[in-house]
Scaffold this active site. Structure first.
Site, PDB file in Angstrom:
ATOM      1  N   GLU A  84      32.797 113.725  30.733  1.00 17.80           N
ATOM      2  CA  GLU A  84      32.972 113.185  31.944  1.00 17.80           C
ATOM      3  C   GLU A  84      34.053 112.086  31.880  1.00 17.80           C
ATOM      4  OE1 GLU A  84      30.638 110.712  35.688  1.00 17.80           O
ATOM      5  OE2 GLU A  84      29.950 110.289  33.478  1.00 17.80           O
TER       6      GLU A  84
ATOM      7  N   LYS B 289      31.481 115.791  41.900  1.00 19.95           N
ATOM      8  CA  LYS B 289      30.112 114.967  41.557  1.00 19.95           C
ATOM      9  C   LYS B 289      29.188 114.580  42.753  1.00 19.95           C
ATOM     10  CE  LYS B 289      28.052 111.404  38.481  1.00 19.95           C
ATOM     11  NZ  LYS B 289      28.616 110.521  37.550  1.00 19.95           N
TER      12      LYS B 289
ATOM     13  N   CYS C 256      26.675 114.075  34.758  1.00 17.75           N
ATOM     14  CA  CYS C 256      25.984 112.813  34.282  1.00 17.75           C
ATOM     15  C   CYS C 256      24.795 112.327  35.153  1.00 17.75           C
ATOM     16  CB  CYS C 256      27.132 111.856  34.200  1.00 17.75           C
ATOM     17  SG  CYS C 256      26.652 110.121  33.193  1.00 17.75           S
TER      18      CYS C 256
END
Length: 266
Positions: A40, A115, A150
């Site tokens: 990421e 995300k 994440c």
């Protein structure tokens, strides 16, 4: 299916442009793999919030996409190039997103994922970036990938949606802090066990923006067994996956058929 995770060290003494070129060299060295995965926000650093605006770029046509697309083409691999700080340039001062980039072996940008769950508790990414609003999957010749990033690991409902969309291999680039390494190890295995899917979780190494990174990228199989785990430093993990094992695990231990809540509408 051969997968390689590139646990790159985000060195604050290295320029973003130099790190792009170094990452590209690492990807090119993986010719023969089917899928290569980067972490990421590795160009700028997941906790380098002060640099997000300055380093923001287009998902398609930006400098990271150009360098990574060429690297994927040269290596002939599917490349999940981790994520970048994307800006929507269609409007002045457009919103920022934490956007993952998946390239096909011909170098074209195949799939993006913004995300959904932003980390920070009213600081950093949580206030500087806009949340994505849709899941993303990609059908490779060997398997269907489900994309997450994440902090998404802490929200199992996202992975149920990816499962229902056909995901067999869950790819999770991360910039996970070392102080929560224990959570990382549990959550990666939990997402594999509950989804009966492979999880490829690729983190960053080193310390950036004052935050020590956990490293410890992991590959976990559909039964929850850890096939490979990196240490804290820069490292490559290469693992052979058997996509047929996903269906076999689900047939051998058919827990998913007993779901009651949150089932998709026929």
């Amino acid at each position: 299916m051969r997968a390689t995770l590139v646990q790159i060290d985000v060195d604050t003494e290295e320029t973003v442009a130099d790190r792009r070129e170094r990452a590209a060299r690492l990807v090119r060295a993986q010719a023969g793999a089917d899928l290569v995965v980067l972490p990421e926000l590795w160009p700028v650093g997941a906790f380098a919030a002060d640099a997000f605006a300055a380093e923001a770029e287009q998902a398609a046509g930006g400098p990271t996409a150009a360098v990574m697309g060429a690297a994927a083409r040269d290596a002939g691999v599917w490349l999940h190039a981790g994520s970048v700080v994307e800006r929507d340039f269609s409007q002045e001062g457009g919103p920022l997103y934490n956007t993952s980039l998946l390239f096909a072996p011909d170098g074209t940008l195949h799939t993006t994922y913004r995300k959904i769950h932003r980390f920070g508790f009213d600081r950093g990414e949580a206030v500087l970036m806009t949340a994505g609003d849709r899941i993303a999957t990609a059908r490779l010749p060997q398997a269907v990938l489900g994309l997450a990033t994440c902090y998404d690991l802490r929200f199992p409902e996202l992975f149920r949606l990816l499962l229902d969309a056909g995901a067999q291999v869950l790819v999770v680039p991360a910039g996970w802090p070392a102080r929560r390494l224990a959570h990382w190890r549990v959550l990666v295995r939990a997402r594999a066990i509950e989804s009966q899917a492979y999880v490829l979780a690729c983190g960053t190494a080193g310390t950036h923006a004052g935050v020590e990174q956990a490293g410890h990228s992991m590959v976990v199989d559909p039964w929850g067994e850890v096939l490979a785990e990196a240490g804290p430093g820069e490292q490559l993990l290469t693992v052979e996956l058997d996509p047929a094992r996903v269906a076999a695990t689900r047939a051998e231990f058919p827990v998913l058929r007993d779901r009651v809540l949150g089932m998709p509408t026929p």
